[in-house]
Design a protein around this motif. Structure first.
Motif, short mmCIF file in Angstrom:
data_model
loop_
_atom_site.label_atom_id
_atom_site.label_comp_id
_atom_site.label_asym_id
_atom_site.label_seq_id
_atom_site.Cartn_x
_atom_site.Cartn_y
_atom_site.Cartn_z
N GLN A 10 -1.41 -0.92 -9.49
CA GLN A 10 -0.78 -1.71 -8.39
C GLN A 10 -0.18 -0.88 -7.15
O GLN A 10 -0.31 -1.06 -6.15
N ALA A 11 0.08 0.31 -7.61
CA ALA A 11 0.53 1.47 -6.73
C ALA A 11 -0.69 1.97 -5.74
O ALA A 11 -0.26 2.11 -4.59
N VAL A 12 -1.71 2.16 -6.43
CA VAL A 12 -2.97 2.47 -5.90
C VAL A 12 -3.22 1.69 -4.55
O VAL A 12 -3.63 2.03 -3.65
N VAL A 13 -3.46 0.41 -5.06
CA VAL A 13 -3.67 -0.66 -3.95
C VAL A 13 -2.73 -0.86 -3.07
O VAL A 13 -3.26 -1.12 -1.95
N VAL A 14 -1.47 -0.71 -3.22
CA VAL A 14 -0.46 -0.69 -2.07
C VAL A 14 -0.40 0.39 -1.21
O VAL A 14 -0.72 0.27 0.07
N SER A 15 -0.98 1.51 -1.44
CA SER A 15 -1.13 2.70 -0.94
C SER A 15 -2.51 2.53 -0.11
O SER A 15 -2.34 3.05 1.14
N ALA A 16 -3.46 1.93 -0.70
CA ALA A 16 -4.74 1.91 -0.05
C ALA A 16 -4.64 0.79 1.13
O ALA A 16 -5.03 1.15 2.17
N LEU A 17 -3.92 -0.35 0.88
CA LEU A 17 -3.63 -1.22 2.02
C LEU A 17 -2.84 -0.55 3.14
O LEU A 17 -3.08 -0.92 4.18
N ARG A 18 -1.90 0.19 2.80
CA ARG A 18 -0.97 0.81 3.85
C ARG A 18 -2.05 1.78 4.53
O ARG A 18 -2.01 1.81 5.89
N THR A 19 -2.60 2.69 4.08
CA THR A 19 -3.81 3.64 4.53
C THR A 19 -4.62 3.07 5.64
O THR A 19 -5.04 3.54 6.70
N THR A 20 -5.24 1.82 4.77
CA THR A 20 -6.27 0.91 5.60
C THR A 20 -5.59 0.52 6.83
O THR A 20 -6.08 0.51 7.88
N ALA A 21 -4.34 -0.09 6.97
CA ALA A 21 -3.88 -0.39 8.03
C ALA A 21 -3.70 0.36 9.08
O ALA A 21 -3.95 0.15 10.36
N TRP A 22 -3.36 1.60 8.77
CA TRP A 22 -2.94 2.36 9.86
C TRP A 22 -4.10 3.24 10.56
O TRP A 22 -4.40 3.44 11.73
N TRP A 23 -5.26 3.39 9.39
CA TRP A 23 -6.55 3.77 10.01
C TRP A 23 -7.28 2.87 10.91
O TRP A 23 -7.74 3.14 11.97
N THR A 24 -7.29 1.64 10.36
CA THR A 24 -8.08 0.66 11.17
C THR A 24 -7.24 0.39 12.54
O THR A 24 -7.76 0.08 13.69
N PHE A 25 -5.93 0.47 12.41
CA PHE A 25 -4.95 0.40 13.77
C PHE A 25 -5.39 1.26 14.55
O PHE A 25 -5.93 1.16 15.86
N GLY A 26 -5.63 2.63 14.35
CA GLY A 26 -5.90 3.69 15.20
C GLY A 26 -7.23 3.49 15.59
O GLY A 26 -7.35 3.86 16.88
N ILE A 27 -8.24 3.09 14.95
CA ILE A 27 -9.43 2.85 15.36
C ILE A 27 -9.61 1.84 16.61
O ILE A 27 -10.22 1.88 17.46
N ALA A 28 -8.68 0.67 16.39
CA ALA A 28 -8.94 -0.46 17.10
C ALA A 28 -8.11 0.12 18.49
O ALA A 28 -8.53 -0.58 19.57
N VAL A 29 -7.32 0.95 18.29
CA VAL A 29 -6.54 1.38 19.47
C VAL A 29 -7.31 2.21 20.41
O VAL A 29 -7.40 2.23 21.59
#
Length: 59
Positions: A10-29
């Motif tokens: 569960q902790a790995v999934v939460v971390s992966a979702l947070r990391t994905t959020a910021w990387w995809t946000f940066g790419i989209a910006v």
């Protein structure tokens, strides 16, 4: 009794979702995809929080 393996996963999934959020946000910006950036930064952290609220018990 808690499932330590489930908690770790569960902790790995939460971390992966947070990391994905910021990387995809940066790419989209960088690509000036403002709606996509807004969706990524709003929904993925909420999904991470939701997954973090799951109980991991033995069944």
């Amino acid at each position: 009794m808690m499932d330590p393996t489930g908690q770790g996963y569960q902790a790995v999934v939460v971390s992966a979702l947070r990391t994905t959020a910021w990387w995809t946000f940066g790419i989209a910006v960088l690509g000036r995809c403002w709606i996509t950036a807004g969706v990524q930064v709003c929904l993925l952290p909420l999904a991470a929080w939701w997954v973090g609220t799951f109980d991991t018990y033995y069944t």
